[in-house]
Each structure stands twice: as C-alpha cells, then as structure tokens.
Scaffold this motif. Structure first.
Motif, PDB file in Angstrom:
ATOM      1  N   MET A  99       0.776  -1.233  -0.038  1.00 34.82           N
ATOM      2  CA  MET A  99       0.022  -0.071   0.037  1.00 34.82           C
ATOM      3  C   MET A  99       0.726   1.080  -0.135  1.00 34.82           C
ATOM      4  SD  MET A  99      -2.954   1.132   2.989  1.00 34.82           S
ATOM      5  CE  MET A  99      -3.936  -0.367   2.659  1.00 34.82           C
ATOM      6  N   VAL A 100       0.587   2.137  -0.725  1.00 30.28           N
ATOM      7  CA  VAL A 100       1.449   3.371  -0.817  1.00 30.28           C
ATOM      8  C   VAL A 100       0.433   4.382  -0.432  1.00 30.28           C
ATOM      9  CG1 VAL A 100       2.779   2.471  -2.742  1.00 30.28           C
ATOM     10  CG2 VAL A 100       0.744   3.976  -3.165  1.00 30.28           C
ATOM     11  N   GLY A 101       1.275   5.535   0.195  1.00 31.22           N
ATOM     12  CA  GLY A 101       0.448   6.885   0.382  1.00 31.22           C
ATOM     13  C   GLY A 101      -0.356   6.936   1.733  1.00 31.22           C
ATOM     14  N   THR A 102      -0.116   6.061   2.481  1.00 32.65           N
ATOM     15  CA  THR A 102      -0.860   5.910   3.809  1.00 32.65           C
ATOM     16  C   THR A 102      -0.632   6.847   4.742  1.00 32.65           C
ATOM     17  OG1 THR A 102      -1.576   4.367   5.428  1.00 32.65           O
ATOM     18  CG2 THR A 102       0.706   4.380   5.012  1.00 32.65           C
ATOM     19  N   ARG A 103      -1.543   7.353   5.462  1.00 34.27           N
ATOM     20  CA  ARG A 103      -1.215   8.440   6.459  1.00 34.27           C
ATOM     21  C   ARG A 103       0.227   8.257   7.143  1.00 34.27           C
ATOM     22  NH1 ARG A 103      -5.749  12.565   9.118  1.00 34.27           N
ATOM     23  NH2 ARG A 103      -6.917  12.699   7.233  1.00 34.27           N
ATOM     24  N   GLY A 104       1.089   9.187   7.328  1.00 35.92           N
ATOM     25  CA  GLY A 104       2.259   8.873   7.938  1.00 35.92           C
ATOM     26  C   GLY A 104       3.589   8.529   7.194  1.00 35.92           C
ATOM     27  N   GLU A 105       3.093   8.241   5.826  1.00 42.17           N
ATOM     28  CA  GLU A 105       4.317   7.752   4.978  1.00 42.17           C
ATOM     29  C   GLU A 105       5.027   8.800   4.500  1.00 42.17           C
ATOM     30  OE1 GLU A 105       4.750   4.132   1.982  1.00 42.17           O
ATOM     31  OE2 GLU A 105       3.627   5.703   1.070  1.00 42.17           O
ATOM     32  N   THR A 106       6.116   9.410   5.094  1.00 41.01           N
ATOM     33  CA  THR A 106       6.864  10.620   4.627  1.00 41.01           C
ATOM     34  C   THR A 106       7.649  10.045   3.415  1.00 41.01           C
ATOM     35  OG1 THR A 106       8.855   9.881   6.058  1.00 41.01           O
ATOM     36  CG2 THR A 106       6.811  11.501   6.931  1.00 41.01           C
ATOM     37  N   PRO A 107       8.251  11.200   2.481  1.00 36.90           N
ATOM     38  CA  PRO A 107       9.067  10.610   1.700  1.00 36.90           C
ATOM     39  C   PRO A 107      10.242   9.831   2.072  1.00 36.90           C
ATOM     40  CG  PRO A 107       8.482  12.947   1.186  1.00 36.90           C
ATOM     41  CD  PRO A 107       7.933  12.485   2.615  1.00 36.90           C
ATOM     42  N   GLU A 108      10.553  10.084   3.229  1.00 33.07           N
ATOM     43  CA  GLU A 108      12.052   9.315   3.625  1.00 33.07           C
ATOM     44  C   GLU A 108      11.635   7.898   4.101  1.00 33.07           C
ATOM     45  OE1 GLU A 108      14.574   8.735   7.553  1.00 33.07           O
ATOM     46  OE2 GLU A 108      13.346  10.424   7.419  1.00 33.07           O
ATOM     47  N   TYR A 109      10.407   7.533   4.500  1.00 30.83           N
ATOM     48  CA  TYR A 109       9.768   6.341   5.039  1.00 30.83           C
ATOM     49  C   TYR A 109       9.616   5.448   3.255  1.00 30.83           C
ATOM     50  CZ  TYR A 109       9.073   7.560   9.773  1.00 30.83           C
ATOM     51  OH  TYR A 109       9.321   7.970  11.001  1.00 30.83           O
ATOM     52  N   PHE A 110       9.078   6.047   2.544  1.00 36.03           N
ATOM     53  CA  PHE A 110       8.886   5.491   1.221  1.00 36.03           C
ATOM     54  C   PHE A 110       9.894   5.078   0.648  1.00 36.03           C
ATOM     55  CE2 PHE A 110       8.681   5.659  -3.502  1.00 36.03           C
ATOM     56  CZ  PHE A 110       7.550   4.511  -3.619  1.00 36.03           C
ATOM     57  N   ASP A 111      10.978   5.990   0.635  1.00 33.75           N
ATOM     58  CA  ASP A 111      12.229   5.707  -0.135  1.00 33.75           C
ATOM     59  C   ASP A 111      12.877   4.569   0.614  1.00 33.75           C
ATOM     60  OD1 ASP A 111      12.042   8.052  -1.769  1.00 33.75           O
ATOM     61  OD2 ASP A 111      13.346   9.263  -0.724  1.00 33.75           O
ATOM     62  N   ARG A 112      12.770   4.403   1.990  1.00 34.40           N
ATOM     63  CA  ARG A 112      13.159   3.181   2.699  1.00 34.40           C
ATOM     64  C   ARG A 112      12.502   2.000   2.263  1.00 34.40           C
ATOM     65  NH1 ARG A 112      13.047   3.789   8.984  1.00 34.40           N
ATOM     66  NH2 ARG A 112      13.690   5.901   8.416  1.00 34.40           N
ATOM     67  N   ALA A 113      11.074   1.995   2.149  1.00 30.27           N
ATOM     68  CA  ALA A 113      10.640   1.158   1.746  1.00 30.27           C
ATOM     69  C   ALA A 113      10.810   0.411   0.373  1.00 30.27           C
ATOM     70  CB  ALA A 113       8.909   1.383   1.960  1.00 30.27           C
ATOM     71  N   TYR A 114      10.865   1.562  -0.527  1.00 32.70           N
ATOM     72  CA  TYR A 114      11.219   1.146  -1.915  1.00 32.70           C
ATOM     73  C   TYR A 114      12.485   0.411  -2.012  1.00 32.70           C
ATOM     74  CZ  TYR A 114      12.189   1.345  -6.945  1.00 32.70           C
ATOM     75  OH  TYR A 114      12.392   0.826  -8.314  1.00 32.70           O
ATOM     76  N   ARG A 115      13.675   0.675  -1.172  1.00 33.99           N
ATOM     77  CA  ARG A 115      14.889  -0.101  -1.287  1.00 33.99           C
ATOM     78  C   ARG A 115      14.704  -1.540  -0.613  1.00 33.99           C
ATOM     79  NH1 ARG A 115      16.783   5.318   0.318  1.00 33.99           N
ATOM     80  NH2 ARG A 115      16.829   4.361   2.629  1.00 33.99           N
ATOM     81  N   PHE A 116      14.099  -1.562   0.609  1.00 28.17           N
ATOM     82  CA  PHE A 116      13.452  -2.617   1.084  1.00 28.17           C
ATOM     83  C   PHE A 116      12.991  -3.871   0.010  1.00 28.17           C
ATOM     84  CE2 PHE A 116      10.808  -5.419   3.372  1.00 28.17           C
ATOM     85  CZ  PHE A 116      11.639  -6.347   4.140  1.00 28.17           C
ATOM     86  N   ILE A 117      11.828  -3.122  -0.460  1.00 24.62           N
ATOM     87  CA  ILE A 117      11.047  -4.153  -1.374  1.00 24.62           C
ATOM     88  C   ILE A 117      12.000  -4.566  -2.509  1.00 24.62           C
ATOM     89  CG2 ILE A 117       9.273  -4.243  -2.855  1.00 24.62           C
ATOM     90  CD1 ILE A 117       7.682  -2.278  -1.128  1.00 24.62           C
ATOM     91  N   GLU A 118      12.634  -3.597  -3.119  1.00 23.30           N
ATOM     92  CA  GLU A 118      13.770  -3.822  -4.128  1.00 23.30           C
ATOM     93  C   GLU A 118      14.713  -5.052  -3.895  1.00 23.30           C
ATOM     94  OE1 GLU A 118      16.195  -1.111  -7.489  1.00 23.30           O
ATOM     95  OE2 GLU A 118      16.523  -0.730  -5.117  1.00 23.30           O
ATOM     96  N   GLY A 119      15.027  -5.217  -2.762  1.00 22.02           N
ATOM     97  CA  GLY A 119      16.053  -6.221  -2.275  1.00 22.02           C
ATOM     98  C   GLY A 119      15.151  -7.388  -2.163  1.00 22.02           C
TER      99      GLY A 119
END
Length: 438
Positions: free
Chosen positions: A305-325
């Motif tokens: 899920m993307v764009g949930t309340r509280g998902e700052t740009p920093e949190y999304f970037d961290r999530a993207y890198r985690f999922i990518e791996g």
C-alpha cells in the motif's frame, strides 16, 4: 419454509465487485436461486431479480458499487433489486435509499437470502437487514467454479486484526470458519465434478480455526489427502500466520502449489507500526528467505500500500529499497484510501493524490521487472500447465505450478487438461511464455 413457487420461471442477473471471496459467495447464491427455479439472464434479457454483491475496501469501491446499482436499475427497471456485501453491511441506510433498491442484506444475512426475498414485490423504499458486527457469528459455506478452471473454496470469513487503515473487520465481522470435515467434503465434491484446482479463500485464512478449535495447518494436511484434486493454491495469508511448518509441508506436497501471496503493505517499520501490522520488515524478509530456501522456484506475490497517512518521503524511499531487495515475484500495489471510522484518520501526515500516483508507478515498474526476471529464469524448462478455456480463435493460456502464465495455440480439447510443456520465449505482449507441448 420458503415458498419456491414464486421463483419459478424467474430470471436473475448477478453483479459482483471486489475480492474472489465475493465471487465465490455470489456463485453460491446463484446456485440457491437456480435450485428454486431461477435461471441466469441471457445477454440483453431483462431480469426479474438483480443481485449486487458489493465491496467497500476503498472510497472508489463504494463509488463503483453505487454506479453498478444505478446501472442495473436502469437496465432492469421492474426487477427486484438486492444489494449485499461489505458496502451494504457498512452503510445499509445509504444503500436502501438508492432509488430502485428493494432489499439490503448484511454479512450475517446474505447466506440466508432465500429467507428474505419474500414475494419479490417491488418496495416503495428499500428494506435493510443487518447484524451488528460484534454479533456476527455465522459462517456461510461457499465453493464455486471460476470463469476458467479453478474452484474457490471459502474456508474462513471475518478478521480480528483491526489494522488502522481497514474497514474489513467492521464489514465482515469477527474471524470464523468452516469445519475441516465439511471443507474436505466440499473438496471431494469438486473432484467428482472434474475440478483440478482449488484456491483456498477467506478474509484472513491463516487465522482458520478460531471458531472450531482447529488450525489452518490441520486443514491443509486434510485437503492434501483428498483424491482427485491435483492442485491447491493458498490465497493471501498474513506473514505472521504463514508458519514454517506450512512452508515445509508445501515444499514436500505434490498437491499444494509453490505459490504464495503474502501481504507486506509497507516496507518501513515506522509505517508498519502506524498501520498496526503484526510484524516488522526483518520478520518479513526472514519469511521470504525461508520460502525461497525451501522452495527456490516459488512464486511470491506481495501486497503493498502506498501513500498511507504517516508515510513520509523518507519512509517511502526506505520501503522502496527494502522491497527492491526482496526475492519476490510480483507486487500488487494499492493506493491508500481514507475510510470512515478507521484509526488511521488520527495520523496527521497526509500524502497528496499526485504523490500516491508517483509512488504507485515506481512500485509497478519494479514489479514488472521482478516478474519479467522470474519468467525469464524459467525459459527452456519443462513444466506442467493446467490449460484454461478461451474464446474461439484466441490463444489459450494456462498456469504452471508456480503460476507462470503459458500461451498455446487454441485447441478446445485442451481445456481443463494438465499438459507437459517446454517453456519458450515471451509472447508478443510480454505477458506469457510461449509453450511447446511435449
């Protein structure tokens, strides 16, 4: 006792929105009506009864439900209109107020639809019958054949998790399930009908056993012993409920396919905490590693899920890198939708629609790359494929055990047959691997 004489020679149309569980339930309701003398409307034919099974997982889902109801009322102006499902349970008064709606049934009532249809006389205003969510205890069994070859066996309903963004516990009620013996009997019936593949469905299937004192692992082992069913697939299962013993069992089973769908929802611990999920990223990564260690060729789909309340740009970037791996196969990407009554509305940080879209596109592109690489790694291998019916003159498709889509030239005789094929290159659209029958 229901008077079935009122249903003789009646014609019904069915419209289902949302999940596979809804489709299975609609199919079961269709069988009830058919046994009472109601047939399904042919294309362009006006119906006497309209059944709408709704979804409410997002605001857009609510909108689609309303649009579908209005459209069916226009197309079948004299029909008795019944609306059921999650939207009906959450907002029965709103649905009953829609012009043309006669009957609204909540989660506890839809399995007993025959008790509410009465004489099928049109109402001046819709009547709503619902049960408070906390009091819903009924499990309504359902096993239906999909549009192609696989059957969907409902094993569980409801959810006790109450994630901060989700209305499903309010729409479906608390976790409850069928009994293993009854579900095994339904699987045997599928085998007698010639079914080859069954997908186990529910709202939170890993929570199976809450109402019967049994376990999901016990269900899996019992179904594995049913003769005549060649394939089972486990639909979405929470990572904390996908136990190592289940993974080990699937690894050694000839009938449970190497195919998992495991919701992640967010690849950042802070956001998982805001969502009130029951695991962290380290736990999720370990679960994926366990699957791949025991079943290297397993297909793993992941909800994000993307764009949930509280998902700052920093949190999304961290999530993207985690999922990518992560060594996963495909991402099912959803944009967060605000739902009335959920705890997520108390979180201050709000992501704009434009940013949600941008994040979705990034993850969808990542998913495409992962899926392409997974398919490409199997080119040249032998595989067993269950073929599915297709329209005349159109290429046929089927799926390998680990859910690779395979394309063959059209041949009606191959429908619902297991074939040994060699996997070739991608088709022209890049959506399947071309197969050669061995």
């Amino acid at each position: 006792m229901v008077d079935t004489t009122v249903f003789q020679n009646k014609v019904a149309v069915y419209y289902t929105l949302g999940c596979k569980l809804n489709f299975a339930e609609t199919s079961t309701i269709g069988k009830m009506l058919e046994e009472a003398g109601v047939r399904t409307a042919r294309k362009g034919e006006r119906a006497d009864i309209c059944i709408v099974n709704t979804c409410s997982v997002t605001e857009m889902a609510d909108k689609k439900c309303r649009q579908a109801i209005h459209r069916l009322v226009r197309q079948h102006p004299d029909a008795f209109v019944v609306v059921m499902g999650c939207y009906a349970q959450l907002k029965p008064g709103q649905v009953a107020d829609i012009e043309g709606v006669d009957l609204v049934l909540g989660a506890d009532q839809k399995g007993r639809i025959m008790d509410y249809l009465g004489s099928l006389e049109k109402k001046k205003h819709g009547e709503a019958f619902t049960t408070a969510t906390k009091d819903i205890r009924t499990f309504s069994p359902s096993c239906s054949r999909g549009d192609r070859t696989r059957y969907f066996l409902k094993v569980q309903d409801g959810c006790d998790y109450f994630c901060s963004y989700c209305t499903i516990p309010f729409a479906r009620g608390r976790s409850r399930n069928g009994r293993i013996d009854d579900l095994v009997a339904q699987a045997r019936q599928v085998a007698e009908e010639g079914g080859q593949e069954i997908v186990l469905t529910g709202v939170n299937i890993g929570d199976f056993g809450k109402s019967t004192g049994e376990t999901f692992f016990g269900l899996v082992k019992a179904l594995d012993r049913v003769d005549g069913i060649g394939r089972y697939r486990i639909s979405s299962i929470e990572p904390n409920l996908l136990t190592d013993e289940i993974i080990e069992f699937v690894a050694g089973s000839r009938r449970f396919m190497p195919h998992f769908h495991i919701p992640l929802q967010a690849g950042c611990d802070e956001v998982l905490g805001l969502m009130r999920r029951r695991y962290d990223t380290a736990f999720f990564a370990k679960k994926i590693e366990t699957v791949k260690r025991l079943i290297p060729d397993a297909f793993i789909g992941v909800d994000v899920m993307v764009g949930t309340r509280g998902e700052t740009p920093e949190y999304f970037d961290r999530a993207y890198r985690f999922i990518e791996g992560l060594d996963v196969t495909q991402l099912h990407v959803f944009s967060y939708s605000e739902r009335p009554g959920t705890q997520a509305l108390k979180i201050d940080y709000v992501v704009s629609p434009e940013e949600k879209h941008r994040r979705s596109q990034l993850l969808l592109a990542l998913s495409d790359r992962k899926l392409h690489d997974f398919y490409a790694s199997h080119i040249g291998q032998k595989a067993e494929v269950l073929m599915e019916k297709a329209k005349p003159g159109v290429a046929m498709h089927g799926f390998t055990k680990n859910y690779i889509r395979v394309e063959l030239a059209h041949d009606d005789s191959l429908d619902n047959h297991l074939l040994q094929v060699r996997l070739g290159d991608f088709n022209a659209e890049g959506t399947s691997l071309k197969g050669t029958v061995l």
